[in-house]
Design a protein around this motif. Structure first.
Motif, PDB file in Angstrom:
ATOM      1  N   GLY A  73       0.809  -1.209   0.000  1.00 58.75           N
ATOM      2  CA  GLY A  73       0.000   0.000   0.000  1.00 58.75           C
ATOM      3  C   GLY A  73       0.846   1.264   0.000  1.00 58.75           C
ATOM      4  O   GLY A  73       0.484   2.267  -0.629  1.00 58.75           O
ATOM      5  N   VAL A 121      -7.050   1.927 -11.170  1.00 63.42           N
ATOM      6  CA  VAL A 121      -6.418   3.240 -11.085  1.00 63.42           C
ATOM      7  C   VAL A 121      -5.524   3.476 -12.296  1.00 63.42           C
ATOM      8  O   VAL A 121      -5.466   4.581 -12.844  1.00 63.42           O
ATOM      9  CB  VAL A 121      -5.602   3.379  -9.775  1.00 63.42           C
ATOM     10  N   SER A 289      -3.257   7.275   1.791  1.00 62.76           N
ATOM     11  CA  SER A 289      -3.901   6.854   0.544  1.00 62.76           C
ATOM     12  C   SER A 289      -3.686   5.367   0.302  1.00 62.76           C
ATOM     13  O   SER A 289      -4.613   4.633  -0.061  1.00 62.76           O
ATOM     14  CB  SER A 289      -3.336   7.656  -0.634  1.00 62.76           C
ATOM     15  N   ASP A 292      -5.675   3.215   2.796  1.00 63.47           N
ATOM     16  CA  ASP A 292      -7.106   3.274   2.478  1.00 63.47           C
ATOM     17  C   ASP A 292      -7.447   2.320   1.346  1.00 63.47           C
ATOM     18  O   ASP A 292      -8.485   1.650   1.367  1.00 63.47           O
ATOM     19  CB  ASP A 292      -7.513   4.702   2.089  1.00 63.47           C
ATOM     20  N   ARG A 293      -6.571   2.264   0.340  1.00 65.41           N
ATOM     21  CA  ARG A 293      -6.835   1.408  -0.818  1.00 65.41           C
ATOM     22  C   ARG A 293      -6.638  -0.067  -0.491  1.00 65.41           C
ATOM     23  O   ARG A 293      -7.207  -0.938  -1.148  1.00 65.41           O
ATOM     24  CB  ARG A 293      -5.928   1.811  -1.987  1.00 65.41           C
TER      25      ARG A 293
END
Length: 435
Positions: A73, A121, A289, A292-293
């Motif tokens: 991550g 993404v 970020s 969170d992903r």
């Protein structure tokens, strides 16, 4: 947990089926998997205490993978939020030029997926560039989507991302081993992508001026890092991950003793890259970020661990081996088939690979398939039909390319052909030729 406990095969299968049906009915995947594990265990003859033990054992079995996914991550956060992925994509498209538009778009998506960016993404990043190029070169949206999705699939199987980590750790392998083994199948997928997308360039709807309005990746409105600094994170990660395999190949004892796991390598490369791009002050934001992903993936890992433990506690693996032997079917095919089916059921490569490794690894290895061959075939099987409408990838890519549901659905078959190319290449290479 009681080591003598064996759950009935049909109950374990029922639990898996219930979990898949609940996922298809849009119940949260984590709850679906845990509920399927509970029902399967109870139907199979386990009492409430034994069922709880199975669930705990299953969740504990995936903790190593969870830690590595969380580490990934950090890398994903840096590559996505810093603008490094955008820089790489634009550099590839600019370098190859309009003449090789389809190849450049597929390769750009492949590369930024391969360096740790999630495939949805990656498509979001490259889509604005694709629409610009497609309008200029008169390429259809269908051809562009197949180019982006196919390139993403090729990159997805050689990326230090959750599905590759799950494939590796599901068979107690190093992440770099699976990434290297998947490289040639990924090249086959890229080749298939370029051929198929080229054949589709005049099929489907054309790009309109309205599609070019409010593009999210406009270089005029955003400052991107330089190409050299953008390359620091992926290059450093790849070099560090490959040190151990290089040491083994060339018998360099110092390198073989390093044991640089992805848990250490990915965050270190991410921080070094952020500093190289002079964005060290944003590391906290990149980390947030990234985490969170990864949260959804980690939770699904725990859920998949519970259903996997239910199946491995049952006699289902033994029954599968018996059934395949009776049908004179090559047992090696269980690996790619399980990857295809589980990814299709969950409409997710990561979830599909996690489910397939957790549920069928024992049966696959029972046919004498090597761990690396099993991991590679499951992993490539996981990218065949993971783009179905009950998953988020289908809808994210439809929005990115300004396509309606009917238009987006046309691409599913062509995307499956790309994934199947990689799977067939891996199955021939590692399943039958034993390379």
């Amino acid at each position: 947990m009681d080591s003598s406990l064996v759950i009935s095969w049909w109950a374990a299968l029922a639990g898996l089926a219930i979990a898949i049906i609940l996922i298809l009915r849009r119940l949260n995947p984590v709850y679906s998997l845990i509920l399927g594990a509970i029902i399967g265990s109870l139907l199979g003859g386990a009492n409430l205490v034994q069922t709880l033990d199975i669930l705990i054992k299953g969740s504990q079995s995936v903790m190593g993978t969870v830690l590595r996914v969380l580490a990934a991550g950090m890398l994903a956060g840096v590559m996505m939020e810093s603008g490094a992925a955008d820089t790489l994509a634009r550099a590839i498209v600019t370098k190859l030029g309009d003449r090789f538009a389809i190849l450049s778009l597929a390769l750009a998506t492949m590369v930024i997926t391969a360096v740790g960016v999630f495939i949805p993404v990656a498509v979001l990043i490259v889509a604005p560039i694709a629409l610009e190029v497609g309008k200029k070169m008169h390429l259809s949206k269908l051809a562009l989507l197949v180019a982006l999705s196919g390139g993403g699939k090729a990159g997805n199987i050689i990326s230090p991302n959750p599905n590759t980590i799950a494939a590796a750790k599901g068979f107690n392998l190093e992440l770099s081993q699976v990434m290297i083994a998947d490289f040639i199948p990924a090249l086959f997928a890229l080749l298939a992508t370029v051929i198929i997308a080229s054949l589709l360039k005049n099929k489907g709807t054309a790009i309109l001026d309205a599609d070019l309005e409010n593009l999210t990746s406009d270089p005029k409105t955003k400052t991107f890092p330089s190409l050299k600094s953008s390359l620091v994170t992926p290059v450093l990660a790849i070099v560090l991950l490959l040190l151990n395999p290089i040491g083994s190949i060339f018998h360099i004892s110092f390198l073989t003793k390093l044991n640089l796991d992805a848990l250490y390598v990915l965050p270190i490369a991410a921080i070094a890259g952020a500093l190289a791009m002079k964005q060290g002050n944003k590391i906290k934001d990149f980390a947030k970020s990234g985490i969170d992903r990864m949260t959804d993936v980690v939770l699904i890992l725990i859920g998949a661990g519970t259903i996997g433990a239910t199946i491995t506690t049952s006699d289902l693996p033994a029954k599968i081996i018996l059934l395949i032997n009776m049908g004179h079917i090559p047992g090696v095919l269980l690996a790619p088939i399980s990857g295809v089916l589980m990814a299709a059921a969950s409409a997710s490569t990561s979830t599909g690979v996690i489910l397939a490794t957790g549920s069928f690894s024992k049966a696959i290895l029972g046919f004498g398939v090597t761990p690396l061959a099993a991991a590679t075939m499951i992993h490539t099987g996981g990218i065949v039909i993971d783009q179905l409408p009950h998953g988020n990838y289908f809808h994210v890519t439809a929005n990115a390319m300004h396509m309606n549901i009917k238009e987006r659905s046309r691409a599913i078959l062509y995307e499956a052909l790309v994934g199947a190319t990689a799977m067939i290449a891996a199955t021939i290479m590692y399943g039958f030729l034993h390379l």
